[in-house]
Design an enzyme around this catalytic site. Structure first.
Site, PDB file in Angstrom:
ATOM      1  N   HIS A  53     -79.946  -7.679 -11.495  1.00 51.08           N
ATOM      2  CA  HIS A  53     -78.908  -8.136 -10.557  1.00 51.08           C
ATOM      3  C   HIS A  53     -77.542  -7.562 -10.925  1.00 51.08           C
ATOM      4  CE1 HIS A  53     -77.416 -11.526  -7.791  1.00 51.08           C
ATOM      5  NE2 HIS A  53     -76.319 -10.863  -8.163  1.00 51.08           N
ATOM      6  N   HIS A 203     -78.960 -14.304  -2.854  1.00 49.33           N
ATOM      7  CA  HIS A 203     -77.949 -15.061  -3.583  1.00 49.33           C
ATOM      8  C   HIS A 203     -78.137 -16.507  -3.116  1.00 49.33           C
ATOM      9  CE1 HIS A 203     -76.247 -11.227  -4.603  1.00 49.33           C
ATOM     10  NE2 HIS A 203     -75.245 -11.777  -5.262  1.00 49.33           N
ATOM     11  N   GLU A 206     -75.182 -20.435  -4.961  1.00 44.63           N
ATOM     12  CA  GLU A 206     -74.194 -20.057  -5.977  1.00 44.63           C
ATOM     13  C   GLU A 206     -72.934 -20.883  -5.733  1.00 44.63           C
ATOM     14  OE1 GLU A 206     -72.919 -15.968  -6.074  1.00 44.63           O
ATOM     15  OE2 GLU A 206     -71.993 -16.189  -8.046  1.00 44.63           O
TER      16      GLU A 206
HETATM   17 ZN    ZN Z   1     -74.458 -11.124  -7.238  1.00 45.80          ZN
END
Ligand code: ZN
Length: 397
Positions: A53, A203, A206
């Site tokens: 990542h 993602h 987050e």
């Molecule tokens: Zn990222």
């Protein structure tokens, strides 16, 4: 070339390289040096590391527009102002530089996200993928930084990026306007991946918001569509703040679905917890609980001197070092597992980790450190060998 008395998978071994191939692996003391053979004594041998990542389109931009507050909000604003100014050569040049740093640290597989809001960046990183063939395996994830449902045109740009040949489909469900639209974006990502035979890398959650519950939808989609082993959920920091009974349910689901969670401790420890006073939460997913449930965990570097994180060296040992601190994985066995993740579980987005055995290509790392904890402590560069040749060392030099 002979490595004598090196640690490999917990055993002390001798390993001989013949040309581009591993000629023999035997218990330490079994192989004697041949006349004129180059001998390294002690240390550790591992497969190359893999980066699951990072955002290569944004690397090295942190100095172009400084993030004065150091916050996620200002990082997003700075990236939005820089994005229209990107050129093909600019993206290529910066990404190439950082790939070189990764290579120096022994990382020969890199999965990068690319913001599908910039067609220029998408094309540049796909061109870089081709350029790196035979040197570094690059995968590109079509990542809609600003969501796909928030504004007209974003979905189309995201679909176009996948059609251009990205390896995986990304999404950012917690950033969509509503909870329902977030869930919808997850399903759209799986639809698009199915149409193109691509992998999925989101993602996911987050945020510090314990109400951000997209990971369970990712797991359900993975199970229902038979995508196990081909899905990565990045960050999952909301899990840190989930009520414990709910976290236990989700962690079990992650393991059952075969979803890999990638923690990005360098960025998240500074970007999360920003709405807290004291005590201030750590923005890190529950690695110990995921391990205990049998789920797969990867460790990403995420940013290298970009608008969100001004630091970074492209040394995955730095990310591992941060993880053992913020996730309190400082038990002897835990530290060894974190180190091993870089060379094993981190390869899962690409398939299996390379094996070190007789007859395999001599593509491996040699750390002078005597054990994994010493390697984490010093974070020193290993020697990097690709097909028997040391990377970064000129022949005859
Ligand atoms: Zn990222």
């Amino acid at each position: 070339m002979l490595f004598r008395d090196a640690l490999l998978d917990g055993q002390r071994v001798d390993l001989r390289v013949v040309g581009a191939t591993i000629g023999a692996v035997a218990p330490a003391g079994a192989l004697q040096p041949l006349p004129g053979e180059d001998v390294s004594l002690g240390g550790m041998l591992t497969p190359p590391s893999a980066e699951p990542h990072v955002h290569l389109d944004a690397v090295l931009l942190g100095e172009r527009v400084p993030n004065v507050s150091g916050t996620l909000r200002e990082g997003i604003a700075n990236w939005a102002s820089l994005r229209p100014t990107l050129t093909h050569e600019d993206v290529l040049e910066r990404a190439r530089t950082v790939v070189g740093w990764y290579e120096k640290h022994g990382t020969l597989r890199i999965r990068t996200h690319v913001d599908t809001g910039s067609r220029v960046a998408v094309e540049a990183l796909l061109a870089l993928r081709a350029e790196l063939t035979g040197r570094v395996e690059l995968q590109v994830v079509a990542f809609p930084q600003e969501g796909i449902l928030r504004a007209p045109g974003r979905r189309q740009a995201w679909e176009d990026a996948v059609a251009l040949g990205c390896d995986a489909v990304g999404a950012i469900p917690h950033f969509e306007r509503t909870t329902e639209e977030g869930w919808q974006s997850v399903k759209m990502a799986f639809d698009l991946a199915e149409r193109h035979g691509a992998r999925v890398d989101l993602h996911c959650d987050e945020t510090d918001d314990p109400g951000s519950r997209n990971l369970e939808v990712v797991c359900a989609q993975t199970l229902d569509r038979g995508f196990g082993g081909r899905v990565v959920a990045g960050h999952c920091t909301a899990m840190h703040s989930y009520p414990n009974p709910y976290a236990a349910k989700v962690v079990e689901l992650v393991a059952a679905a075969g979803v890999q969670v990638v923690a990005n401790p360098l960025d998240n420890v500074v970007l999360q917890g920003r709405y807290d006073s004291y005590p201030r939460r750590r923005g890190i997913t529950r690695v110990d609980a995921l391990w205990a449930a049998g789920a797969s965990v990867g460790i990403g570097h995420d940013s290298v001197m970009d608008p969100w994180y001004r630091l970074g060296t492209a040394n995955l040992l730095d990310a591992a070092y941060m993880l053992v601190h913020v996730a309190q994985l400082t038990g002897e066995v835990e530290m060894a597992r974190v180190f091993r993740t870089l060379h094993h579980e981190n390869h899962l987005p690409f398939g299996a980790a390379p094996t070190i055995a007789a007859g395999q290509p001599a593509t491996l790392l040699w750390y002078s450190a005597s054990d994994p904890i010493e390697a984490l402590r010093t974070r020193a560069c290993p020697r990097v060998y690709r097909d028997g040749v040391q990377v970064g060392v000129q022949v005859g030099a």
